[in-house]
Motif scaffolding. Structure first.
Motif, PDB file in Angstrom:
ATOM      1  N   GLU A  60      15.735  -3.662 -64.693  1.00 40.93           N
ATOM      2  CA  GLU A  60      15.972  -2.368 -65.477  1.00 40.93           C
ATOM      3  C   GLU A  60      15.607  -1.502 -64.565  1.00 40.93           C
ATOM      4  O   GLU A  60      15.968  -0.036 -64.690  1.00 40.93           O
ATOM      5  N   GLU A  61      14.503  -1.584 -63.988  1.00 38.00           N
ATOM      6  CA  GLU A  61      14.007  -0.487 -63.005  1.00 38.00           C
ATOM      7  C   GLU A  61      13.967  -0.732 -61.376  1.00 38.00           C
ATOM      8  O   GLU A  61      13.407   0.041 -60.655  1.00 38.00           O
ATOM      9  N   LYS A  62      14.321  -1.845 -61.009  1.00 36.66           N
ATOM     10  CA  LYS A  62      14.230  -2.080 -59.580  1.00 36.66           C
ATOM     11  C   LYS A  62      13.128  -2.249 -59.177  1.00 36.66           C
ATOM     12  O   LYS A  62      12.868  -1.722 -58.011  1.00 36.66           O
ATOM     13  N   VAL A  63      11.963  -2.657 -59.676  1.00 35.62           N
ATOM     14  CA  VAL A  63      10.811  -2.897 -58.924  1.00 35.62           C
ATOM     15  C   VAL A  63      10.130  -4.425 -59.359  1.00 35.62           C
ATOM     16  O   VAL A  63      10.274  -4.689 -60.288  1.00 35.62           O
ATOM     17  N   ALA A  64       9.915  -5.112 -58.378  1.00 34.97           N
ATOM     18  CA  ALA A  64       9.309  -6.288 -58.087  1.00 34.97           C
ATOM     19  C   ALA A  64       7.838  -6.598 -58.221  1.00 34.97           C
ATOM     20  O   ALA A  64       7.208  -5.738 -57.295  1.00 34.97           O
ATOM     21  N   VAL A  65       7.467  -7.176 -59.237  1.00 39.31           N
ATOM     22  CA  VAL A  65       5.926  -7.372 -59.323  1.00 39.31           C
ATOM     23  C   VAL A  65       5.824  -9.217 -59.548  1.00 39.31           C
ATOM     24  O   VAL A  65       6.847  -9.610 -59.920  1.00 39.31           O
ATOM     25  N   VAL A  66       4.709  -9.634 -59.592  1.00 40.06           N
ATOM     26  CA  VAL A  66       4.762 -11.229 -59.685  1.00 40.06           C
ATOM     27  C   VAL A  66       4.179 -11.192 -61.105  1.00 40.06           C
ATOM     28  O   VAL A  66       3.244 -10.798 -61.277  1.00 40.06           O
ATOM     29  N   PRO A  67       4.543 -12.360 -61.821  1.00 41.57           N
ATOM     30  CA  PRO A  67       4.220 -12.625 -62.990  1.00 41.57           C
ATOM     31  C   PRO A  67       2.694 -13.540 -62.796  1.00 41.57           C
ATOM     32  O   PRO A  67       2.610 -14.397 -61.802  1.00 41.57           O
ATOM     33  N   GLY A  68       1.689 -13.239 -63.709  1.00 49.27           N
ATOM     34  CA  GLY A  68       0.382 -13.669 -63.563  1.00 49.27           C
ATOM     35  C   GLY A  68       0.506 -15.056 -63.536  1.00 49.27           C
ATOM     36  O   GLY A  68      -0.295 -15.806 -63.034  1.00 49.27           O
ATOM     37  N   THR A  69       1.583 -16.101 -64.026  1.00 52.60           N
ATOM     38  CA  THR A  69       1.569 -17.436 -64.160  1.00 52.60           C
ATOM     39  C   THR A  69       1.795 -18.001 -62.797  1.00 52.60           C
ATOM     40  O   THR A  69       1.932 -19.242 -62.798  1.00 52.60           O
ATOM     41  N   ALA A  70       2.438 -17.110 -61.724  1.00 47.60           N
ATOM     42  CA  ALA A  70       2.505 -17.569 -60.344  1.00 47.60           C
ATOM     43  C   ALA A  70       1.142 -18.001 -59.895  1.00 47.60           C
ATOM     44  O   ALA A  70       0.826 -18.678 -58.812  1.00 47.60           O
TER      45      ALA A  70
END
Length: 391
Positions: free
Chosen positions: A343-353
């Motif tokens: 929806e906003e075209k920003v990639a962050v990493v899920p904490g579960t990684a």
């Protein structure tokens, strides 16, 4: 023919890194911003690059000794004495590796017997558990808690120790949380480590990126030098990720066995990188200081921005990551990161990684320009506001 029948069951059972998934998606998405990769946005300083170029021009393109250039190992020993106040014999207690990741792998393989337990505080860097499994160890997770600023406490450590416990992984400043441990925090667990005869794998790759006083290594505490393997490298402090150079320092007996593994698996670290690293250690302090101040400026900017948008996040004092909580939105970390990207075209990493106990958190790297960060946080604020209206 089904070639999959040849595969190792142990390797098949290891999950791929959760970091790369979102990075791969955003790399093909127009106008997207990635805050997911833990890599300095600075170029390697020119004087360090020039030393690498000069080594090529001089024809220094041959193998070095397995453990690394003596010149570099000596500089590493001087650096560690200067920075963490621990004296190592560069001839027998220092090993130059292909990045800190190889040092982690070699250290675990050098000390583990099948069935030994490796205590791994999580959330943590993605390599520790897979490397423990590949070394035939049993990884034992210690959940770090936000209310403790993601520090390892005496109580948490004691609750997980068994007669099979052999190695404790300590990674501070921490990836992904940005948490640190002070001298007092380390002293609080040192006696437990000694009483239970544990070996410490101290990953200090972010040691130069601390914002609340100087970094303290557990190896510097009484009784800890002989039971600690210090892991460090050049990727984060000197913006040398692509040079692939790290090192380990520790007791001669352990470093000797790690060198044997390194000898057969790698031969030696890249020669050009080693010459560049000598220059980094001799003349790179001002570069490190400049980059650290820039990261700290960005860190403060994100802390304030999260407060303004009502996003819960403890204040980190190390590395270049924020670890905000998104629990109040009733979404998993994967769901939040996926929707935010779509929806906003920003990639962050899920904490579960970074382990199951990272659920409910995101890792956001601020190793990006302020311009990128400002734009990304505007999008995040808009997304958070949208989610709040949906609740």
């Amino acid at each position: 023919m089904d070639s999959s029948r040849f595969l190792s069951e142990k390797v098949k059972g290891i999950k791929p890194s959760g970091i790369r998934k979102f990075f791969d998606i955003v790399s093909e998405m127009k106008d997207a911003i990635s805050l997911g990769v833990g890599e300095p946005d600075f170029d390697t300083p020119w004087h360090i690059r020039e030393e690498g170029i000069y080594s090529l021009e001089k024809g220094r393109t041959f193998y070095t000794s397995n453990a690394g250039l003596s010149e570099l190992k000596e500089e590493i020993a001087k650096y560690l004495l200067r920075k963490i106040d621990v004296n190592y014999n560069y001839k027998s207690e220092v090993l130059v590796t292909v990045g800190g990741s190889e040092a982690i792998d070699a250290a675990l393989r050098a000390v583990i017997n099948p069935g030994d337990e490796v205590l791994i505080p999580e959330p943590c860097y993605v390599s520790y558990t897979p490397c423990a499994v590949l070394a035939d160890a049993v990884p034992v997770t210690i959940e770090l808690k936000e209310e403790n600023q993601f520090k390892l406490t005496r109580e948490d450590l004691l609750s997980k120790i068994t007669p099979k416990s052999k190695v404790l992984v300590l990674a501070f400043p921490n990836n992904p949380t940005g948490g640190i441990m002070t001298k007092e925090d380390l002293e609080a667990i040192a006696d437990i480590i000694i009483d239970n005869d544990l070996l410490v794998l101290s990953d200090e790759i972010y040691s130069e990126l601390t914002y609340l006083g100087d970094h303290v290594s557990i190896a510097s505490l009484p009784g800890m030098r002989e039971r600690t393997i210090v892991i460090n490298g050049f990727s984060k402090a000197y913006a040398m990720t692509g040079w692939r150079l790290g090192y380990a320092a520790g007791p001669e007996a352990i470093i000797g066995q790690m060198t044997k593994i390194h000898q057969f698996a790698i031969m030696c670290a890249p020669t050009t990188s080693q010459y560049a690293a000598v220059e980094a250690l001799r003349n790179g302090d001002k570069d490190v200081e400049m980059m650290r101040e820039s990261y700290n400026q960005r860190r403060r900017f994100l802390v304030n921005a999260f407060k303004e948008m009502g996003l819960d996040c403890f204040e980190p004092y190390g590395a270049f990551y924020m670890f905000p909580s998104i629990k109040k939105f009733g979404m998993t970390s994967e769901e939040f990161a996926t929707r935010f990207l779509e929806e906003e075209k920003v990639a962050v990493v899920p904490g579960t990684a970074f382990g199951d106990c990272g659920e409910g958190f995101l890792r956001i790297s601020y190793a990006y320009s302020l311009e990128q960060l400002k734009e990304a946080l505007e999008r995040l604020a808009r997304f958070v506001k949208k989610l709040e209206t949906e609740r």
